[in-house]
Design an enzyme around this catalytic site. Sequence first.
Site, PDB file in Angstrom:
ATOM      1  N   LEU A  39     -14.290   0.019  37.248  1.00  0.00           N
ATOM      2  CA  LEU A  39     -13.084  -0.751  37.096  1.00  0.00           C
ATOM      3  C   LEU A  39     -11.811   0.329  36.977  1.00  0.00           C
ATOM      4  O   LEU A  39     -12.036   1.421  36.433  1.00  0.00           O
ATOM      5  CB  LEU A  39     -13.140  -1.436  35.864  1.00  0.00           C
ATOM      6  CG  LEU A  39     -13.537  -2.794  35.748  1.00  0.00           C
ATOM      7  CD1 LEU A  39     -13.662  -3.370  34.631  1.00  0.00           C
ATOM      8  CD2 LEU A  39     -13.042  -3.856  36.782  1.00  0.00           C
ATOM      9  N   ASP A  40     -10.664   0.035  37.702  1.00  0.00           N
ATOM     10  CA  ASP A  40      -9.733   1.145  37.606  1.00  0.00           C
ATOM     11  C   ASP A  40      -9.226   1.293  36.241  1.00  0.00           C
ATOM     12  O   ASP A  40      -9.234   0.177  35.347  1.00  0.00           O
ATOM     13  CB  ASP A  40      -8.634   0.639  38.573  1.00  0.00           C
ATOM     14  CG  ASP A  40      -9.049   0.356  40.044  1.00  0.00           C
ATOM     15  OD1 ASP A  40      -9.455   1.348  40.539  1.00  0.00           O
ATOM     16  OD2 ASP A  40      -8.355  -0.570  40.724  1.00  0.00           O
ATOM     17  N   PRO A  41      -8.531   2.179  35.934  1.00  0.00           N
ATOM     18  CA  PRO A  41      -7.933   2.432  34.634  1.00  0.00           C
ATOM     19  C   PRO A  41      -7.067   1.383  34.137  1.00  0.00           C
ATOM     20  O   PRO A  41      -6.987   0.860  33.057  1.00  0.00           O
ATOM     21  CB  PRO A  41      -7.178   3.651  34.785  1.00  0.00           C
ATOM     22  CG  PRO A  41      -7.882   4.620  35.528  1.00  0.00           C
ATOM     23  CD  PRO A  41      -8.367   3.396  36.694  1.00  0.00           C
ATOM     24  N   MET A  42      -6.267   0.559  35.070  1.00  0.00           N
ATOM     25  CA  MET A  42      -5.343  -0.328  34.690  1.00  0.00           C
ATOM     26  C   MET A  42      -5.998  -1.716  34.527  1.00  0.00           C
ATOM     27  O   MET A  42      -5.506  -2.583  33.526  1.00  0.00           O
ATOM     28  CB  MET A  42      -4.415  -0.681  36.125  1.00  0.00           C
ATOM     29  CG  MET A  42      -3.295  -1.570  35.949  1.00  0.00           C
ATOM     30  SD  MET A  42      -2.705  -2.223  37.425  1.00  0.00           S
ATOM     31  CE  MET A  42      -3.599  -3.473  37.943  1.00  0.00           C
ATOM     32  N   ALA A  43      -7.079  -1.775  35.012  1.00  0.00           N
ATOM     33  CA  ALA A  43      -7.784  -3.220  34.627  1.00  0.00           C
ATOM     34  C   ALA A  43      -8.761  -3.174  33.742  1.00  0.00           C
ATOM     35  O   ALA A  43      -8.867  -2.401  32.883  1.00  0.00           O
ATOM     36  CB  ALA A  43      -8.859  -3.034  35.933  1.00  0.00           C
TER      37      ALA A  43
END
Length: 297
Positions: A39-43
Amino acid sequence: MVSPGILLVDKPAGMTSHDVVARTRRAFGTRKVGHAGTLDPMATGLLVIGIEGATRLLTYVVGADKTYVATIRLGQTTGTDDADGEILTRASPEAWTAVTTEAVAAGVASLTGEISQIPSAVSAIKVDGRRAYDRVRAGEEVVLAAREVVVSRFEVLARREGEGHLDLDVLVDCSSGTYIRALARDLGAMLGVGGHLTALRRTRVGPFDVADAVVLDDLDGAATLAPAEAAGRILQPLHVSNEEARDLRHGKRLGGQAQRLEGALAAAIDDEGALVGIVEKRGADLKSAMNMPEAGR
């Protein structure tokens, strides 16, 4: 000794998937920890974590379908196709005349089903041995090859008009390898105003739901799914006798038993409820595709 198991974690925003793995290693006192699907850091949302011998099961989780809730901002493009990137373009007032409710619905419909998608350049896909995002950050221009993915549901839940932008809250069911950032980018491009992702939450991976996940502050002493239970959710559970279990563990085939499998693979579980491993068809026989350590349950 740390027991093997599958741990469901609700990742917070601002952390990498590797950060969550590191926290899990400390909480459980073992280095043998992995995850199924970055998962991306933003997610935020569901990370499926394997501990000890259960890391062997992650191979069978990675390819599972997934569900996301997300917010697409129409009217702006960014260098990363999400809110972490610098805004590159803003739609002109004239461009908005074509962005009707019907046009949005048509764009969403065209991105539903079997589609060909070019992943975002800022992704974890490897190009000649290096992550695409590392190449982009080094100043290289990266264009990734299109891939076939399946978006089985792409539904607009709500819409909010802002100053020079339109936010769409969406729900997406999709195959593994689908980039929600790319859906936002492509929808914006179709409508002529640009688009990027401002929020992303993964709520489901195959049979696993974020509602059953723990938050990071509760990692210490968190309950895990036993390998047999987890594997039985992912694949067809197949009961095997202790004699059959012994043969499978020793690399022997179960002659003439292929008809016991509904699909290509099954989770072989012995009389004591331990996961023997994953079995597959080989002609008319069954053979082990992956064996678990005998202590795994």
